[in-house]
Design a protein around this motif. Structure first.
Motif, PDB file in Angstrom:
ATOM      1  N   PHE A  50       0.815  -1.208   0.000  1.00  0.00           N
ATOM      2  CA  PHE A  50       0.000   0.000   0.000  1.00  0.00           C
ATOM      3  C   PHE A  50       0.854   1.265   0.000  1.00  0.00           C
ATOM      4  CE2 PHE A  50      -1.929  -3.376   2.683  1.00  0.00           C
ATOM      5  CZ  PHE A  50      -2.806  -3.851   1.720  1.00  0.00           C
ATOM      6  N   ARG A  51       2.157   1.104  -0.100  1.00  0.00           N
ATOM      7  CA  ARG A  51       3.087   2.229  -0.052  1.00  0.00           C
ATOM      8  C   ARG A  51       2.812   3.263  -1.149  1.00  0.00           C
ATOM      9  NH1 ARG A  51       9.245   1.471   1.058  1.00  0.00           N
ATOM     10  NH2 ARG A  51       8.548   2.218   3.051  1.00  0.00           N
ATOM     11  N   GLY A  52       2.451   2.818  -2.323  1.00  0.00           N
ATOM     12  CA  GLY A  52       2.158   3.741  -3.423  1.00  0.00           C
ATOM     13  C   GLY A  52       0.983   4.653  -3.116  1.00  0.00           C
ATOM     14  N   TYR A  53      -0.018   4.121  -2.408  1.00  0.00           N
ATOM     15  CA  TYR A  53      -1.180   4.929  -2.031  1.00  0.00           C
ATOM     16  C   TYR A  53      -0.760   6.022  -1.050  1.00  0.00           C
ATOM     17  CZ  TYR A  53      -3.496   0.646  -3.657  1.00  0.00           C
ATOM     18  OH  TYR A  53      -3.886  -0.442  -4.377  1.00  0.00           O
ATOM     19  N   ILE A  54       0.133   5.668  -0.149  1.00  0.00           N
ATOM     20  CA  ILE A  54       0.610   6.622   0.851  1.00  0.00           C
ATOM     21  C   ILE A  54       1.402   7.736   0.172  1.00  0.00           C
ATOM     22  CG2 ILE A  54       2.127   6.894   2.852  1.00  0.00           C
ATOM     23  CD1 ILE A  54       1.360   3.892   3.478  1.00  0.00           C
ATOM     24  N   ALA A  55       2.265   7.360  -0.758  1.00  0.00           N
ATOM     25  CA  ALA A  55       3.065   8.353  -1.489  1.00  0.00           C
ATOM     26  C   ALA A  55       2.160   9.301  -2.270  1.00  0.00           C
ATOM     27  CB  ALA A  55       4.048   7.660  -2.416  1.00  0.00           C
ATOM     28  N   LEU A  56       1.127   8.755  -2.910  1.00  0.00           N
ATOM     29  CA  LEU A  56       0.199   9.590  -3.659  1.00  0.00           C
ATOM     30  C   LEU A  56      -0.541  10.551  -2.730  1.00  0.00           C
ATOM     31  CD1 LEU A  56      -1.274  10.377  -6.255  1.00  0.00           C
ATOM     32  CD2 LEU A  56      -2.845   8.475  -5.822  1.00  0.00           C
ATOM     33  N   ALA A  57      -0.994  10.062  -1.589  1.00  0.00           N
ATOM     34  CA  ALA A  57      -1.716  10.915  -0.637  1.00  0.00           C
ATOM     35  C   ALA A  57      -0.815  12.049  -0.134  1.00  0.00           C
ATOM     36  CB  ALA A  57      -2.220  10.080   0.534  1.00  0.00           C
ATOM     37  N   ARG A  58       0.442  11.740   0.134  1.00  0.00           N
ATOM     38  CA  ARG A  58       1.371  12.779   0.595  1.00  0.00           C
ATOM     39  C   ARG A  58       1.619  13.814  -0.490  1.00  0.00           C
ATOM     40  NH1 ARG A  58       5.576   8.879   3.851  1.00  0.00           N
ATOM     41  NH2 ARG A  58       4.285   8.683   5.706  1.00  0.00           N
ATOM     42  N   GLN A  59       1.731  13.342  -1.721  1.00  0.00           N
ATOM     43  CA  GLN A  59       1.935  14.250  -2.850  1.00  0.00           C
ATOM     44  C   GLN A  59       0.735  15.182  -3.011  1.00  0.00           C
ATOM     45  OE1 GLN A  59       2.428  12.247  -6.567  1.00  0.00           O
ATOM     46  NE2 GLN A  59       2.548  14.135  -7.746  1.00  0.00           N
ATOM     47  N   LEU A  60      -0.464  14.639  -2.941  1.00  0.00           N
ATOM     48  CA  LEU A  60      -1.666  15.455  -3.075  1.00  0.00           C
ATOM     49  C   LEU A  60      -1.797  16.436  -1.919  1.00  0.00           C
ATOM     50  CD1 LEU A  60      -4.150  12.684  -4.279  1.00  0.00           C
ATOM     51  CD2 LEU A  60      -3.203  14.564  -5.642  1.00  0.00           C
ATOM     52  N   LYS A  61      -1.407  16.011  -0.738  1.00  0.00           N
ATOM     53  CA  LYS A  61      -1.461  16.893   0.429  1.00  0.00           C
ATOM     54  C   LYS A  61      -0.513  18.069   0.264  1.00  0.00           C
ATOM     55  CE  LYS A  61      -0.299  16.802   5.309  1.00  0.00           C
ATOM     56  NZ  LYS A  61       0.204  15.979   6.391  1.00  0.00           N
ATOM     57  N   GLU A  62       0.674  17.828  -0.273  1.00  0.00           N
ATOM     58  CA  GLU A  62       1.652  18.904  -0.469  1.00  0.00           C
ATOM     59  C   GLU A  62       1.212  19.879  -1.545  1.00  0.00           C
ATOM     60  OE1 GLU A  62       5.402  17.049  -1.255  1.00  0.00           O
ATOM     61  OE2 GLU A  62       5.516  16.159   0.746  1.00  0.00           O
ATOM     62  N   GLU A  63       0.433  19.432  -2.508  1.00  0.00           N
ATOM     63  CA  GLU A  63      -0.035  20.307  -3.576  1.00  0.00           C
ATOM     64  C   GLU A  63      -1.101  21.274  -3.093  1.00  0.00           C
ATOM     65  OE1 GLU A  63      -1.317  17.796  -6.788  1.00  0.00           O
ATOM     66  OE2 GLU A  63       0.710  17.070  -7.187  1.00  0.00           O
ATOM     67  N   LYS A  64      -1.745  20.964  -2.001  1.00  0.00           N
ATOM     68  CA  LYS A  64      -2.837  21.811  -1.499  1.00  0.00           C
ATOM     69  C   LYS A  64      -2.349  23.038  -0.798  1.00  0.00           C
ATOM     70  CE  LYS A  64      -6.238  19.262  -2.822  1.00  0.00           C
ATOM     71  NZ  LYS A  64      -7.261  19.632  -3.648  1.00  0.00           N
TER      72      LYS A  64
END
Length: 64
Positions: A50-64
């Motif tokens: 599930f590591r890829g999901y976590i990386a994506l969530a962190r990326q989206l969080k930083e874009e906000k």
């Protein structure tokens, strides 16, 4: 009755992905945590699927 931890680990991963694909976020968290626990208890040392999901969530969080 024999419990094969590796079979249960694989089942937890499959069920976590199934739950996420159906927008069942609580059940995804449940099965992902079961997978993490079995991976630790069984000392499989598999990388977290599930590591890829976590990386994506962190990326989206930083874009906000």
């Amino acid at each position: 009755m024999s419990i094969n931890l590796e079979d249960k680990l694989n089942e937890a991963e499959r069920k976590a992905h199934d739950a996420l694909s159906r927008y069942k976020f609580i059940m995804f968290g449940y099965w992902a945590s079961i997978w993490t626990h079995l991976n630790d208890v069984g000392e499989f040392k598999r990388p977290n699927p599930f590591r890829g999901y976590i990386a994506l969530a962190r990326q989206l969080k930083e874009e906000k």
